[in-house]
Motif scaffolding. Structure first.
Motif, PDB file in Angstrom:
ATOM      1  N   VAL A 101      -5.620  -2.471  -6.527  1.00 29.95           N
ATOM      2  CA  VAL A 101      -4.681  -3.490  -6.058  1.00 29.95           C
ATOM      3  C   VAL A 101      -5.382  -4.440  -5.078  1.00 29.95           C
ATOM      4  O   VAL A 101      -5.251  -5.665  -5.155  1.00 29.95           O
ATOM      5  CB  VAL A 101      -3.452  -2.815  -5.400  1.00 29.95           C
ATOM      6  CG1 VAL A 101      -2.688  -3.793  -4.533  1.00 29.95           C
ATOM      7  CG2 VAL A 101      -2.538  -2.238  -6.489  1.00 29.95           C
ATOM      8  N   SER A 102      -6.160  -3.860  -4.174  1.00 32.81           N
ATOM      9  CA  SER A 102      -6.845  -4.683  -3.172  1.00 32.81           C
ATOM     10  C   SER A 102      -7.856  -5.617  -3.820  1.00 32.81           C
ATOM     11  O   SER A 102      -7.973  -6.789  -3.450  1.00 32.81           O
ATOM     12  CB  SER A 102      -7.570  -3.800  -2.157  1.00 32.81           C
ATOM     13  OG  SER A 102      -6.672  -2.879  -1.614  1.00 32.81           O
ATOM     14  N   ASP A 148       0.802  -1.226   0.000  1.00 26.49           N
ATOM     15  CA  ASP A 148       0.000   0.000   0.000  1.00 26.49           C
ATOM     16  C   ASP A 148       0.835   1.277   0.000  1.00 26.49           C
ATOM     17  O   ASP A 148       0.332   2.340  -0.342  1.00 26.49           O
ATOM     18  CB  ASP A 148      -0.957   0.011   1.206  1.00 26.49           C
ATOM     19  CG  ASP A 148      -0.245  -0.269   2.525  1.00 26.49           C
ATOM     20  OD1 ASP A 148       0.832  -0.908   2.498  1.00 26.49           O
ATOM     21  OD2 ASP A 148      -0.752   0.143   3.571  1.00 26.49           O
ATOM     22  N   SER A 149       2.141   1.162   0.324  1.00 34.77           N
ATOM     23  CA  SER A 149       2.922   2.398   0.406  1.00 34.77           C
ATOM     24  C   SER A 149       3.070   3.015  -0.977  1.00 34.77           C
ATOM     25  O   SER A 149       3.324   2.324  -1.953  1.00 34.77           O
ATOM     26  CB  SER A 149       4.294   2.130   1.027  1.00 34.77           C
ATOM     27  OG  SER A 149       5.063   1.338   0.169  1.00 34.77           O
ATOM     28  N   GLY A 150       2.871   4.302  -1.041  1.00 34.44           N
ATOM     29  CA  GLY A 150       3.021   5.017  -2.315  1.00 34.44           C
ATOM     30  C   GLY A 150       1.839   4.886  -3.248  1.00 34.44           C
ATOM     31  O   GLY A 150       1.923   5.273  -4.402  1.00 34.44           O
ATOM     32  N   LEU A 151       0.743   4.299  -2.780  1.00 37.10           N
ATOM     33  CA  LEU A 151      -0.432   4.165  -3.649  1.00 37.10           C
ATOM     34  C   LEU A 151      -1.455   5.245  -3.345  1.00 37.10           C
ATOM     35  O   LEU A 151      -1.728   5.541  -2.184  1.00 37.10           O
ATOM     36  CB  LEU A 151      -1.099   2.801  -3.413  1.00 37.10           C
ATOM     37  CG  LEU A 151      -0.408   1.560  -3.945  1.00 37.10           C
ATOM     38  CD1 LEU A 151      -1.327   0.354  -3.817  1.00 37.10           C
ATOM     39  CD2 LEU A 151       0.007   1.746  -5.401  1.00 37.10           C
ATOM     40  N   ASP A 152      -2.039   5.824  -4.396  1.00 35.85           N
ATOM     41  CA  ASP A 152      -3.152   6.723  -4.154  1.00 35.85           C
ATOM     42  C   ASP A 152      -4.404   5.871  -3.922  1.00 35.85           C
ATOM     43  O   ASP A 152      -4.378   4.640  -4.080  1.00 35.85           O
ATOM     44  CB  ASP A 152      -3.333   7.715  -5.303  1.00 35.85           C
ATOM     45  CG  ASP A 152      -3.629   7.028  -6.626  1.00 35.85           C
ATOM     46  OD1 ASP A 152      -4.368   6.030  -6.617  1.00 35.85           O
ATOM     47  OD2 ASP A 152      -3.099   7.489  -7.655  1.00 35.85           O
ATOM     48  N   ILE A 153      -5.480   6.514  -3.595  1.00 37.67           N
ATOM     49  CA  ILE A 153      -6.649   5.771  -3.125  1.00 37.67           C
ATOM     50  C   ILE A 153      -7.250   4.884  -4.216  1.00 37.67           C
ATOM     51  O   ILE A 153      -7.687   3.762  -3.961  1.00 37.67           O
ATOM     52  CB  ILE A 153      -7.695   6.753  -2.512  1.00 37.67           C
ATOM     53  CG1 ILE A 153      -8.655   6.005  -1.590  1.00 37.67           C
ATOM     54  CG2 ILE A 153      -8.415   7.562  -3.555  1.00 37.67           C
ATOM     55  CD1 ILE A 153      -8.061   5.743  -0.234  1.00 37.67           C
ATOM     56  N   VAL A 162      -0.084 -10.116   4.837  1.00 39.58           N
ATOM     57  CA  VAL A 162      -0.111  -8.728   4.381  1.00 39.58           C
ATOM     58  C   VAL A 162       0.641  -7.875   5.394  1.00 39.58           C
ATOM     59  O   VAL A 162       0.221  -7.760   6.552  1.00 39.58           O
ATOM     60  CB  VAL A 162      -1.565  -8.233   4.251  1.00 39.58           C
ATOM     61  CG1 VAL A 162      -1.607  -6.791   3.765  1.00 39.58           C
ATOM     62  CG2 VAL A 162      -2.342  -9.133   3.300  1.00 39.58           C
ATOM     63  N   ILE A 163       1.768  -7.337   4.940  1.00 40.51           N
ATOM     64  CA  ILE A 163       2.588  -6.524   5.838  1.00 40.51           C
ATOM     65  C   ILE A 163       2.288  -5.059   5.575  1.00 40.51           C
ATOM     66  O   ILE A 163       2.341  -4.602   4.428  1.00 40.51           O
ATOM     67  CB  ILE A 163       4.088  -6.806   5.605  1.00 40.51           C
ATOM     68  CG1 ILE A 163       4.402  -8.267   5.961  1.00 40.51           C
ATOM     69  CG2 ILE A 163       4.960  -5.847   6.391  1.00 40.51           C
ATOM     70  CD1 ILE A 163       5.804  -8.709   5.602  1.00 40.51           C
ATOM     71  N   THR A 164       1.946  -4.329   6.619  1.00 44.78           N
ATOM     72  CA  THR A 164       1.610  -2.919   6.396  1.00 44.78           C
ATOM     73  C   THR A 164       1.819  -2.098   7.669  1.00 44.78           C
ATOM     74  O   THR A 164       1.851  -2.617   8.778  1.00 44.78           O
ATOM     75  CB  THR A 164       0.152  -2.772   5.904  1.00 44.78           C
ATOM     76  OG1 THR A 164      -0.132  -1.402   5.697  1.00 44.78           O
ATOM     77  CG2 THR A 164      -0.847  -3.344   6.900  1.00 44.78           C
ATOM     78  N   HIS A 165       1.992  -0.811   7.444  1.00 45.29           N
ATOM     79  CA  HIS A 165       2.050   0.136   8.562  1.00 45.29           C
ATOM     80  C   HIS A 165       0.647   0.541   9.002  1.00 45.29           C
ATOM     81  O   HIS A 165       0.410   0.864  10.143  1.00 45.29           O
ATOM     82  CB  HIS A 165       2.715   1.444   8.113  1.00 45.29           C
ATOM     83  CG  HIS A 165       4.191   1.423   8.166  1.00 45.29           C
ATOM     84  ND1 HIS A 165       4.891   1.304   9.338  1.00 45.29           N
ATOM     85  CD2 HIS A 165       5.115   1.561   7.187  1.00 45.29           C
ATOM     86  CE1 HIS A 165       6.186   1.354   9.075  1.00 45.29           C
ATOM     87  NE2 HIS A 165       6.350   1.502   7.773  1.00 45.29           N
ATOM     88  N   TYR A 166      -0.221   0.619   8.008  1.00 43.57           N
ATOM     89  CA  TYR A 166      -1.475   1.321   8.237  1.00 43.57           C
ATOM     90  C   TYR A 166      -2.685   0.411   8.149  1.00 43.57           C
ATOM     91  O   TYR A 166      -2.718  -0.535   7.367  1.00 43.57           O
ATOM     92  CB  TYR A 166      -1.643   2.435   7.193  1.00 43.57           C
ATOM     93  CG  TYR A 166      -0.475   3.369   7.165  1.00 43.57           C
ATOM     94  CD1 TYR A 166      -0.261   4.277   8.210  1.00 43.57           C
ATOM     95  CD2 TYR A 166       0.434   3.325   6.105  1.00 43.57           C
ATOM     96  CE1 TYR A 166       0.836   5.118   8.173  1.00 43.57           C
ATOM     97  CE2 TYR A 166       1.529   4.169   6.076  1.00 43.57           C
ATOM     98  CZ  TYR A 166       1.721   5.072   7.123  1.00 43.57           C
ATOM     99  OH  TYR A 166       2.798   5.890   7.102  1.00 43.57           O
ATOM    100  N   GLN A 167      -3.654   0.778   8.898  1.00 48.62           N
ATOM    101  CA  GLN A 167      -4.905   0.029   8.931  1.00 48.62           C
ATOM    102  C   GLN A 167      -5.673   0.210   7.626  1.00 48.62           C
ATOM    103  O   GLN A 167      -6.455  -0.647   7.236  1.00 48.62           O
ATOM    104  CB  GLN A 167      -5.697   0.523  10.156  1.00 48.62           C
ATOM    105  CG  GLN A 167      -7.034  -0.108  10.386  1.00 48.62           C
ATOM    106  CD  GLN A 167      -8.127   0.729   9.759  1.00 48.62           C
ATOM    107  OE1 GLN A 167      -7.944   1.917   9.512  1.00 48.62           O
ATOM    108  NE2 GLN A 167      -9.258   0.089   9.476  1.00 48.62           N
TER     109      GLN A 167
END
Lengths: 485, 248
Positions: B184-185, B173-178, B200-205
């Motif tokens: 992608v999702s 998800d990093s660097g992706l616009d909405i 799924v590794i991510t920083h954000y919810q």
């Protein structure tokens, strides 16, 4: 294990077992004694039934050779060559009287070419490609001759051309590479054996690829290729040469002179896939490939384009060049040079701008692995009359492992102020992260290296005739890998 | 599918993962969340087999095989896929050619014949359309001059064409616009089935609004400090890593 480490390991285990052209053919040979002297030159000339003027030319070249020192500029470690310890002429006995048809050729020799993927028999001939097959010192056969001569195209061995088209040979032989250019050029002029002669008449576009397949077979024998290509006004030709040799522990010499002449609006495309035996991984054996290739764009709007894929030979010393005499003429040089194990290459080009609005383009890709050394050496020379000349040069080097070397030696000389010269150069190591990425997608490390290196060479490989581009891609991969292919 | 026990990993003597346990079953989607430097990306590299990481202790079982004994390409061909945080550029290699090479590498490994050119073209076209990837882009060199979003889409295209058993998405998800995030999702969701698994590794919810995980794990200082269901991600969003880690 790190991907690069793995590659290096594979490269190290490569040895010479994977050189698939390393076989030799059993044939009875006609061979004068070893040594370089006037007698040998007279012998060669007599064997070829040459006219007097040709012998005179050879003997004069020999005198010049004796006065010239060996060229020293290359970054190569060339062992002292004992010219007296080498055979200068070797032909299979069966080819002494030039066979009139393929049925008269020793089946062993035909088999050799079949094994090399160059069938000469009419029903099996490669479609769209006319081949001149040179075995040691002699041309074995030339395919599609009849079809070409109907168009007025001359495609035959140089030995034959000396007899059948003396006026063209006299006019152009040595006109691009003077006998006195340097000692290898003089040596070749004295003892040259065979090679191809091509003449494309005015206004003719050669409909097929013309190609020569050079095969060194005999032991301790030098091969002295001489090729001359003349493209008359408004003509076009695409030519390709391939080279292989058996695996032997002794070094063998291949010293070639190739001259191209393009007249007004003519275009010559010259491609080389050089895969001489490179020696084993300790550097034993292999071909010394000392080649002088030069093209003259004599006419206005003429164009000469060199494409080379150099993967073989123990030592490669080669600078295919363009002399851009005609106004608006163009020179191009596309090169992939791969050195592995103990191989050495010093290769590049010279672009001599003489006419107005001349332009040249140089794309060189050097790949070095094992303990090999790879040098790009180039000269862009813009003379004062070459108003508005243009050059673009790009030299990229790729290193695999940490025991190899890559060197870039560009010379640029410009004698006028309205010319433009651009030079770009990069050197990089094969990128671990790229390899990892490819492997994560399921490619094994060999395939990953092959893919990345082929990508690196793409700009050059795409200039090869299509029939050969795929082969060349495979060759690029095989040259760097152990077990593929 | 994947069973990690007491994993300890260091790089150049520095301990990064310090006793991590994680079990992922067929058909499950697990999210791994954590602050920078907590060992998330290291885990993805260790699973895919990147060198330079030293495994000091622990075991990783992958479908009954000792994952750590397999080479990078063997793991890939056994169905383990990593969608890279920073996909690599491969100059001179056309994207479609790369895809074909990857697919055929896997088929070769599995003892199958190469995919027929027509079949491949059809597959690529349909998968690319789902991800809104133009055919023009497939002709370009792999990832060269791609935008950040294009690169991530390309990763998902590769994933959907290789249909892995175990896919690891490293900060996809990093660097992706909405919009790109949604596409992608959706691509990932289409692939989900009862036979494959995702990490799924991510920083954000945020990403987890689109890819609903069955389990959420919070990693801090090389260990999983808290596990739960989707609600844990929401709780994390509210409280932040520090508080969650402390209460763990």
């Amino acid at each position: 294990m790190a991907a690069t480490e793995q590659t290096i390991k594979q490269v190290n285990t490569l040895g010479n077992s994977d050189y698939k052209y390393g076989f030799s053919t059993e044939v009875d040979e006609i061979r004068p004694p070893k040594g370089l002297n006037e007698e040998i030159i007279k012998f060669i000339s007599a064997q070829k039934d040459e006219p007097e003027w040709m012998l005179e030319w050879r003997l004069n070249a020999f005198k010049v050779f004796n006065k010239l020192p060996k060229p020293q500029w290359a970054k190569l470690n060339i062992p002292e060559i004992d010219y007296q310890d080498c055979y200068y002429y070797s032909i299979p006995k069966s080819l002494k009287d030039k066979p009139k048809s393929l049925d008269e050729i020793d089946p062993e020799i035909l088999k050799t070419y079949e094994k090399l993927g160059i069938p000469l028999k009419e029903q099996k001939m490669l479609s769209g490609i006319a081949v001149d097959a040179v075995f040691d010192s002699v041309s074995v056969a030339t395919t599609y001759k009849k079809q070409l001569s109907d168009l007025g195209i001359v495609f035959c061995s140089i030995s034959e051309a000396v007899k059948t088209h003396p006026e063209l040979v006299k006019k152009y032989l040595g006109s691009v590479i003077p006998v006195s250019d340097h000692s290898f050029a003089a040596l070749n002029s004295a003892v040259f054996t065979d090679g191809s002669f091509i003449y494309i008449p005015e206004g003719v576009r050669c409909p097929v690829e013309l190609s020569t397949y050079f095969r060194i077979n005999a032991m301790n024998t030098g091969q002295f290729e001489r090729t001359l290509i003349i493209a008359d006004k408004d003509s076009y030709v695409s030519y390709l040469e391939g080279c292989t040799a058996p695996m032997r522990d002794e070094n063998q010499l291949h010293a070639a002179n190739v001259e191209l002449v393009a007249l007004d609006n003519a275009e010559i495309k010259y491609s080389t896939v050089q895969n001489w035996y490179p020696g084993d991984k300790e550097g034993k054996g292999g071909i010394y490939n000392f080649v002088t290739k030069r093209g003259a764009c004599r006419g206005k709007n003429s164009k000469i384009s060199w494409t080379q894929v150099e993967t073989g030979s123990a030592i490669t010393w080669k600078y295919p060049s363009c002399i851009l005499q005609g106004d608006n003429s163009k020179g191009e040089f596309y090169s992939v040079a791969i050195t592995n194990n103990m191989q050495q290459a010093d290769t590049g080009t010279k672009m001599i701008h003489i006419g107005k609005n001349t332009s040249s383009k140089i794309i060189s890709k050097g790949i070095s692995a094992g303990k090999a050394n790879n040098t790009y050496r180039g000269l862009v020379n813009i003379l004062s009359k070459a108003k508005n000349a243009r050059n673009f040069t790009q030299c990229d080097s790729l290193l695999i492992g940490n025991q190899c070397g890559a060197h870039t030696v560009p010379y640029i000389e410009s004698s006028n102020s309205d010319s433009m010269v651009e030079h770009e150069a990069t050197t990089s190591k094969i990128n671990e992260d790229q390899l990892f990425y490819c492997q994560q997608r399921g490619l094994n490390s060999e395939d990953a290296v092959g893919l990345i290196v082929n990508g690196f060479c793409k700009e050059v490989l795409q200039h090869l005739p299509m029939e050969f581009a795929v082969e060349a891609q495979k060759l690029v991969a095989i040259s760097l890998e152990g077990s593929v292919g | 599918m994947l069973e990690i026990k007491n994993l300890h990993v260091s790089i150049e003597e520095k301990k990064i993962i310090k006793g991590l346990d994680l079990s992922i079953n067929k058909g499950e989607v697990h999210a791994l969340m954590g602050p920078n430097g907590s060992g998330k990306s290291t885990l993805s590299y260790v699973l895919s087999g990147k060198d330079k990481y030293e495994i000091n202790d622990g075991t990783i079982d992958y479908n009954g095989k000792n994952l750590l004994e397999l080479d990078v390409d063997e793991r890939a061909n056994e169905g383990l896929f990593l969608a890279f945080q920073y996909p690599m550029e491969i100059p001179g290699v056309q994207t479609s050619f790369f895809l074909k090479t990857a697919i055929n590498s896997k088929r070769k490994y599995l003892g199958q014949s190469e995919m027929d050119a027509l079949e491949f073209a059809k597959l690529m076209k349909s998968k690319a359309e789902e991800l809104n990837i133009s055919t023009e882009m497939l002709k370009r060199d792999l990832n060269v001059n791609y935008s950040g979003g294009e690169k991530k889409k390309q990763e998902i295209l590769q994933m959907s064409m290789l249909s892995p058993k175990m896919a690891i998405l490293d900060e996809t998800d990093s660097g992706l616009d909405i919009d790109a995030l949604r596409i992608v999702s959706e691509g990932v969701n289409k692939l989900r089935n009862s036979d494959n698994s995702f990490l799924v590794i991510t920083h954000y919810q945020r990403l987890l609004n689109y890819i609903k995980p069955d389990f959420v794990h919070i990693i801090a200082d090389g260990k999983i400090v808290k596990s739960g269901d989707y609600s844990l991600a929401l709780e994390l969003e509210e409280k932040g890593y520090e508080e969650i880690s402390q209460t763990a």
